[in-house]
Write an enzyme that holds these catalytic residues in place. Structure first.
Site, PDB file in Angstrom:
ATOM      1  N   ASP A   1       0.835  -1.198   0.000  1.00  0.00           N
ATOM      2  CA  ASP A   1       0.000   0.000   0.000  1.00  0.00           C
ATOM      3  C   ASP A   1       0.873   1.253   0.000  1.00  0.00           C
ATOM      4  O   ASP A   1       2.093   1.158   0.138  1.00  0.00           O
ATOM      5  CB  ASP A   1      -0.965  -0.008   1.199  1.00  0.00           C
TER       6      ASP A   1
ATOM      7  N   ASP B   1      -8.004  -1.897  14.134  1.00  0.00           N
ATOM      8  CA  ASP B   1      -9.411  -2.015  13.724  1.00  0.00           C
ATOM      9  C   ASP B   1      -9.636  -3.205  12.792  1.00  0.00           C
ATOM     10  O   ASP B   1     -10.699  -3.333  12.187  1.00  0.00           O
ATOM     11  CB  ASP B   1      -9.885  -0.720  13.056  1.00  0.00           C
TER      12      ASP B   1
ATOM     13  N   HIS C   1      -7.867  -3.916   9.987  1.00  0.00           N
ATOM     14  CA  HIS C   1      -7.553  -3.740   8.562  1.00  0.00           C
ATOM     15  C   HIS C   1      -6.333  -4.562   8.152  1.00  0.00           C
ATOM     16  O   HIS C   1      -5.460  -4.853   8.968  1.00  0.00           O
ATOM     17  CB  HIS C   1      -7.379  -2.256   8.184  1.00  0.00           C
TER      18      HIS C   1
ATOM     19  N   GLU D   1      -9.806  -0.724   5.116  1.00  0.00           N
ATOM     20  CA  GLU D   1     -10.443  -0.411   6.392  1.00  0.00           C
ATOM     21  C   GLU D   1     -11.744  -1.198   6.539  1.00  0.00           C
ATOM     22  O   GLU D   1     -12.245  -1.769   5.553  1.00  0.00           O
ATOM     23  CB  GLU D   1     -10.710   1.100   6.457  1.00  0.00           C
TER      24      GLU D   1
HETATM   25  C1  F6R Z   1       1.217  -1.339   6.213  1.00  0.00           C
HETATM   26  C2  F6R Z   1      -0.102  -1.929   6.289  1.00  0.00           C
HETATM   27  C3  F6R Z   1      -0.931  -1.866   7.521  1.00  0.00           C
HETATM   28  C4  F6R Z   1      -0.154  -2.227   8.786  1.00  0.00           C
HETATM   29  C5  F6R Z   1      -1.046  -2.092  10.003  1.00  0.00           C
HETATM   30  C6  F6R Z   1      -0.307  -2.401  11.286  1.00  0.00           C
HETATM   31  O1  F6R Z   1       1.801  -1.558   4.945  1.00  0.00           O
HETATM   32  O2  F6R Z   1      -0.523  -2.460   5.321  1.00  0.00           O
HETATM   33  O3  F6R Z   1      -2.007  -2.751   7.388  1.00  0.00           O
HETATM   34  O4  F6R Z   1       0.335  -3.533   8.665  1.00  0.00           O
HETATM   35  O5  F6R Z   1      -1.576  -0.802  10.056  1.00  0.00           O
HETATM   36  O6  F6R Z   1       0.706  -1.465  11.468  1.00  0.00           O
HETATM   37  P1  F6R Z   1       1.780  -1.664  12.626  1.00  0.00           P
HETATM   38  O7  F6R Z   1       2.565  -2.876  12.265  1.00  0.00           O
HETATM   39  O8  F6R Z   1       2.631  -0.419  12.575  1.00  0.00           O
HETATM   40  O9  F6R Z   1       1.013  -1.815  13.888  1.00  0.00           O
END
Ligand code: F6R
Length: 260
Positions: free
Chosen positions: A67, A136, A138, A143
């Site tokens: 992403d 959440d 995702h 989301e």
């Molecule tokens: C990042 C991504 C997000 C993260 C998620 C958890 O490329 O796709 O889904 O994996 O927001 O983020 P952290 O690991 O920082 O808690």
């Protein structure tokens, strides 16, 4: 879905780096899908250590992005392109030519999204996609209430995700509102999906994703549809799992040759 409970984040990093190393031994030009954020860093450190020690040949490995923020200026240190180049591509000694990502600065963003899905398919598809999980639920930046069949497209981040990610920026207002993310359908096209979650802050999302119903309100629950999905959690992130003992017994009894 296989759930592997490990003592801590470093153990998770070693385990998943080992799976990546095994994949690269079988398929030297494997396409590794990488997530950003804090959670996967132990994986990238462990894989880079194996490369430095001469245990893994990554000379033909390829890496692709999950992403990207929309609208950050080129070279912004928190763009996911910059992050993947810094945390994965450089430590592994790869070149930018081995790296695929969506163009978050394109004038025509919908076309850039379609181009990225096409590029992934033309590259032969993702062999192993590493995912984190948002508090959440995702995955990528899909989301809650994202279509479970979605392809790469533009999404709007929730306030909660922008607050979670504000630690990488000066304030929550500096976190972009819009992103490009591989869709859930795109993610499910990967041949092996590995979700890593560490820390108590992820326990509720992990329990809902693994043991709750398949639901767009918990995007990570879509992994229940994947024929080869592995969820690696530390003890803290496993705290909400009703079947934790079953998952532990199953992994303990697993023949070593099977790997992840
Ligand atoms: C990042 C991504 C997000 C993260 C998620 C958890 O490329 O796709 O889904 O994996 O927001 O983020 P952290 O690991 O920082 O808690």
């Amino acid at each position: 879905m296989e759930v592997v409970i490990v003592p801590d984040a470093d153990a998770a990093g070693e385990l998943i780096a080992g799976a990546m190393a095994g994949l690269l031994a079988r398929r030297p030009d494997a396409l590794l899908g990488v997530a950003t954020g804090s959670t996967p860093l132990p994986v990238y450190r462990a894989l880079a250590a194996r490369v430095r020690a001469g245990g893994v040949d990554v000379s033909r490995a390829r890496v692709c992005q999950l992403d990207e923020y929309v609208g950050l200026p080129a070279g912004h240190p928190e763009s996911y392109r910059s992050t993947v180049l810094r945390e994965v591509v450089a430590p592994l000694g790869l070149t930018e030519e081995s790296f695929l990502g969506p163009d978050g600065e394109a004038d025509d963003l919908p076309a850039a999204c379609a181009d990225y899905d096409r590029a992934l398919a033309e590259a032969g598809g993702v062999d192993l996609q590493l995912l984190g999980i948002g508090s959440d639920g995702h995955i990528g930046f899909n989301e809650p209430c994202s279509s479970l069949a979605s392809r790469t497209r533009i999404k709007t981040l929730t306030r909660r995700t922008r607050e979670d990610n504000s630690r990488f920026f000066g304030s929550v207002d500096e976190v972009p509102q819009h992103v490009i993310t591989q869709g859930i359908g795109t993610i499910l096209d990967a041949r092996h999906v590995v979700l890593l979650a560490t820390g108590a802050g992820k326990a509720e999302a992990v329990a809902l994703a693994v043991e709750g119903p398949l639901a767009a309100s918990v995007p990570a629950s879509a992994l229940q549809l994947h024929p080869h999905a592995t969820v690696v959690v530390d003890e803290a992130a496993a705290a909400g799992l009703a079947r934790a003992d079953y998952f532990r017994d199953t992994y303990a009894a697993k023949p070593k040759w099977q790997g992840l």
